[in-house]
Design a protein around this motif. Structure first.
Motif, PDB file in Angstrom:
ATOM      1  N   GLU A  18      -6.302 -24.379 -37.267  1.00 62.53           N
ATOM      2  CA  GLU A  18      -5.953 -25.390 -38.261  1.00 62.53           C
ATOM      3  C   GLU A  18      -5.152 -24.681 -39.346  1.00 62.53           C
ATOM      4  O   GLU A  18      -5.699 -23.844 -40.070  1.00 62.53           O
ATOM      5  N   PRO A  19      -3.845 -24.980 -39.447  1.00 62.22           N
ATOM      6  CA  PRO A  19      -3.021 -24.273 -40.438  1.00 62.22           C
ATOM      7  C   PRO A  19      -3.468 -24.581 -41.857  1.00 62.22           C
ATOM      8  O   PRO A  19      -3.816 -25.717 -42.169  1.00 62.22           O
ATOM      9  N   THR A  73       1.984 -23.738 -30.457  1.00 58.37           N
ATOM     10  CA  THR A  73       2.543 -25.053 -30.178  1.00 58.37           C
ATOM     11  C   THR A  73       1.787 -26.059 -31.032  1.00 58.37           C
ATOM     12  O   THR A  73       0.550 -26.054 -31.044  1.00 58.37           O
ATOM     13  N   GLU A  74       2.526 -26.910 -31.752  1.00 58.69           N
ATOM     14  CA  GLU A  74       1.869 -27.912 -32.598  1.00 58.69           C
ATOM     15  C   GLU A  74       1.293 -29.020 -31.738  1.00 58.69           C
ATOM     16  O   GLU A  74       1.942 -29.508 -30.823  1.00 58.69           O
ATOM     17  N   THR A  76      -1.419 -32.661 -32.187  1.00 61.12           N
ATOM     18  CA  THR A  76      -2.110 -33.547 -33.120  1.00 61.12           C
ATOM     19  C   THR A  76      -3.359 -34.080 -32.439  1.00 61.12           C
ATOM     20  O   THR A  76      -3.289 -34.592 -31.324  1.00 61.12           O
ATOM     21  N   GLU A  81      -2.987 -32.162 -37.697  1.00 59.35           N
ATOM     22  CA  GLU A  81      -2.112 -31.168 -37.051  1.00 59.35           C
ATOM     23  C   GLU A  81      -2.864 -29.856 -36.794  1.00 59.35           C
ATOM     24  O   GLU A  81      -3.563 -29.355 -37.672  1.00 59.35           O
ATOM     25  N   TYR A  82      -2.698 -29.328 -35.599  1.00 59.33           N
ATOM     26  CA  TYR A  82      -3.256 -28.030 -35.239  1.00 59.33           C
ATOM     27  C   TYR A  82      -2.191 -27.236 -34.500  1.00 59.33           C
ATOM     28  O   TYR A  82      -1.184 -27.776 -34.076  1.00 59.33           O
ATOM     29  N   LEU A  83      -2.456 -25.945 -34.334  1.00 59.38           N
ATOM     30  CA  LEU A  83      -1.606 -25.083 -33.506  1.00 59.38           C
ATOM     31  C   LEU A  83      -2.472 -24.504 -32.409  1.00 59.38           C
ATOM     32  O   LEU A  83      -3.607 -24.084 -32.668  1.00 59.38           O
TER      33      LEU A  83
END
Length: 94
Positions: A18-19, A73-74, A76, A81-83
């Motif tokens: 989680e950015p 890679t993004e 949802t 939003e997560y990576l």
């Protein structure tokens, strides 16, 4: 995967991060333009894969990590939003 409330389990050496919000101003209150925001990026690990056969995972859920600006890679999940990235894309645990 104890605390992981998300319906996603990364495979092998992948990690779901989680950015954190990018810092938009310095401690002294100077506004930082978008193209100059702090790099590398920071985030919190929310799910980890089981690792590869000969490479156990180093990071765990809840770790705050540094990763490259273009890592992962993004995706949802539930509007958030997560990576998802390989553990090797992570530079350090803070």
């Amino acid at each position: 995967m104890g605390k992981n409330k998300l319906k996603i389990t990364p495979l092998a050496d992948r990690v779901l991060v989680e950015p954190a919000e990018a810092e938009t101003k310095t401690a002294s209150g100077i506004i930082i333009p978008d193209n100059a925001k702090e790099k590398p990026q920071r985030g919190v690990v929310v799910a980890v894969g089981k690792g590869k056969k000969d490479e156990p995972m180093t990071v765990k859920e809840g770790d705050t990590v540094l990763y490259g600006k273009y890592a992962g890679t993004e995706i949802t999940i539930d509007g958030k939003e997560y990576l998802i990235m390989r553990e090797s894309d992570i530079f350090a645990i803070l």
